[in-house]
Design a protein around this motif. Sequence first.
Motif, PDB file in Angstrom:
ATOM      1  N   GLU A 154       0.834  -1.186   0.000  1.00  0.00           N
ATOM      2  CA  GLU A 154       0.000   0.000   0.000  1.00  0.00           C
ATOM      3  C   GLU A 154       0.878   1.249   0.000  1.00  0.00           C
ATOM      4  O   GLU A 154       1.946   1.259   0.616  1.00  0.00           O
ATOM      5  N   PRO A 155       0.465   2.312  -0.686  1.00  0.00           N
ATOM      6  CA  PRO A 155       1.283   3.531  -0.740  1.00  0.00           C
ATOM      7  C   PRO A 155       1.537   4.113   0.645  1.00  0.00           C
ATOM      8  O   PRO A 155       0.630   4.185   1.479  1.00  0.00           O
ATOM      9  N   ILE A 162      10.208  20.067   3.226  1.00  0.00           N
ATOM     10  CA  ILE A 162      11.194  19.104   3.721  1.00  0.00           C
ATOM     11  C   ILE A 162      11.194  17.857   2.836  1.00  0.00           C
ATOM     12  O   ILE A 162      10.244  17.611   2.106  1.00  0.00           O
ATOM     13  N   PRO A 163      12.264  17.051   2.894  1.00  0.00           N
ATOM     14  CA  PRO A 163      12.335  15.864   2.024  1.00  0.00           C
ATOM     15  C   PRO A 163      11.263  14.828   2.374  1.00  0.00           C
ATOM     16  O   PRO A 163      11.063  14.487   3.538  1.00  0.00           O
ATOM     17  N   GLY A 164      10.604  14.331   1.337  1.00  0.00           N
ATOM     18  CA  GLY A 164       9.614  13.276   1.507  1.00  0.00           C
ATOM     19  C   GLY A 164       9.620  12.361   0.300  1.00  0.00           C
ATOM     20  O   GLY A 164      10.158  12.710  -0.757  1.00  0.00           O
ATOM     21  N   ALA A 165       9.042  11.180   0.453  1.00  0.00           N
ATOM     22  CA  ALA A 165       9.017  10.215  -0.642  1.00  0.00           C
ATOM     23  C   ALA A 165       7.817   9.309  -0.501  1.00  0.00           C
ATOM     24  O   ALA A 165       7.376   9.001   0.615  1.00  0.00           O
ATOM     25  N   ASP A 166       7.275   8.884  -1.645  1.00  0.00           N
ATOM     26  CA  ASP A 166       6.212   7.884  -1.668  1.00  0.00           C
ATOM     27  C   ASP A 166       6.848   6.509  -1.858  1.00  0.00           C
ATOM     28  O   ASP A 166       7.611   6.297  -2.800  1.00  0.00           O
ATOM     29  N   ILE A 167       6.537   5.594  -0.949  1.00  0.00           N
ATOM     30  CA  ILE A 167       7.154   4.266  -0.949  1.00  0.00           C
ATOM     31  C   ILE A 167       6.062   3.203  -0.906  1.00  0.00           C
ATOM     32  O   ILE A 167       5.073   3.341  -0.172  1.00  0.00           O
ATOM     33  N   VAL A 168       6.249   2.140  -1.683  1.00  0.00           N
ATOM     34  CA  VAL A 168       5.400   0.954  -1.576  1.00  0.00           C
ATOM     35  C   VAL A 168       6.307  -0.201  -1.152  1.00  0.00           C
ATOM     36  O   VAL A 168       7.101  -0.704  -1.954  1.00  0.00           O
ATOM     37  N   PHE A 169       6.219  -0.590   0.113  1.00  0.00           N
ATOM     38  CA  PHE A 169       7.014  -1.707   0.601  1.00  0.00           C
ATOM     39  C   PHE A 169       6.420  -2.998   0.049  1.00  0.00           C
ATOM     40  O   PHE A 169       5.224  -3.250   0.219  1.00  0.00           O
ATOM     41  N   PRO A 170       7.233  -3.848  -0.584  1.00  0.00           N
ATOM     42  CA  PRO A 170       6.668  -5.021  -1.268  1.00  0.00           C
ATOM     43  C   PRO A 170       6.121  -6.099  -0.338  1.00  0.00           C
ATOM     44  O   PRO A 170       5.157  -6.778  -0.675  1.00  0.00           O
ATOM     45  N   ARG A 181      -7.182  -9.583   1.795  1.00  0.00           N
ATOM     46  CA  ARG A 181      -7.168 -10.183   0.455  1.00  0.00           C
ATOM     47  C   ARG A 181      -5.767 -10.214  -0.145  1.00  0.00           C
ATOM     48  O   ARG A 181      -5.538 -10.863  -1.162  1.00  0.00           O
ATOM     49  N   ASN A 182      -4.829  -9.501   0.482  1.00  0.00           N
ATOM     50  CA  ASN A 182      -3.474  -9.437  -0.077  1.00  0.00           C
ATOM     51  C   ASN A 182      -2.463 -10.273   0.685  1.00  0.00           C
ATOM     52  O   ASN A 182      -1.269 -10.213   0.393  1.00  0.00           O
ATOM     53  N   ILE A 183      -2.894 -11.061   1.690  1.00  0.00           N
ATOM     54  CA  ILE A 183      -1.917 -11.759   2.506  1.00  0.00           C
ATOM     55  C   ILE A 183      -1.997 -13.276   2.371  1.00  0.00           C
ATOM     56  O   ILE A 183      -1.386 -13.999   3.144  1.00  0.00           O
ATOM     57  N   GLN A 184      -2.749 -13.779   1.398  1.00  0.00           N
ATOM     58  CA  GLN A 184      -2.792 -15.219   1.218  1.00  0.00           C
ATOM     59  C   GLN A 184      -1.437 -15.723   0.736  1.00  0.00           C
ATOM     60  O   GLN A 184      -0.897 -15.265  -0.266  1.00  0.00           O
ATOM     61  N   ASN A 185      -0.861 -16.702   1.463  1.00  0.00           N
ATOM     62  CA  ASN A 185       0.425 -17.307   1.117  1.00  0.00           C
ATOM     63  C   ASN A 185       1.537 -16.267   0.941  1.00  0.00           C
ATOM     64  O   ASN A 185       2.416 -16.399   0.110  1.00  0.00           O
ATOM     65  N   VAL A 186       1.473 -15.207   1.745  1.00  0.00           N
ATOM     66  CA  VAL A 186       2.483 -14.157   1.667  1.00  0.00           C
ATOM     67  C   VAL A 186       3.583 -14.442   2.675  1.00  0.00           C
ATOM     68  O   VAL A 186       3.326 -14.899   3.778  1.00  0.00           O
ATOM     69  N   GLN A 187       4.842 -14.163   2.284  1.00  0.00           N
ATOM     70  CA  GLN A 187       5.963 -14.250   3.198  1.00  0.00           C
ATOM     71  C   GLN A 187       6.508 -12.855   3.421  1.00  0.00           C
ATOM     72  O   GLN A 187       6.389 -11.976   2.574  1.00  0.00           O
TER      73      GLN A 187
END
Length: 205
Positions: free
Chosen positions: A60-61, A115-123, A159-165
């Motif tokens: 998620e963003p 100030i410094p900022g960034a949009d990140i999507v952690f996989p 819905r996004n965590i099925q069989n997720v590591q």
Amino acid sequence: MSPKKRYWQSLRRIKNLLFLSSLVISITNIYTASAHETKIAADVGATLHVEPNDNPRAGEPTQAWFALTRKGGKAIPLTQCNCRLVVYAQPHTAGEPALLEPSLKPVAAERYQGIPGADIVFPKPGIYQLKLSGKPVTQASFKPFQFKFEVTVVAGSARNIQNVQDVNDVPIQGINTGLGLPITVLAIVLGTGILFFLVQAVRRS
């Protein structure tokens, strides 16, 4: 029991419940304050904040921003800093390429402008390191710096965590919502209980 004795008993109950409510408030305030981590390098300080509520979710963003200040408390905007942000999955070895290198952009947050900022999507869920380095655009306005922050990323929606590591290849057994939700639920439950007992104490008095 005489009305006077009931009155004093009710008063003692109210005092005890007020103490419990102040304790709950202090616990939630401690959690909120500790979420913003501040570090110092040379003559520059940096405070990291990660949206939403310092509880990022995988897939998620997420917006991360760094409140950079020089000695004396004056903010350092991105226009005055040649800054670079890289993201590593933890643990990582020296020389290993960064997992992500988000582009920095100026953001307005709280009392800070540009100030410094960034949009990140952690996989994936897991622990990540955000490394921010920088040097002044103009001569000698502040010393070059490097900050390393650890961020814990929890699982996204069901819905996004099925069989997720997670990022370290550990299977995710369920939805990890971090500390924010349990503390909030505890505060709500205790607050409701305190309100109930206050109403009962008033009725008995």
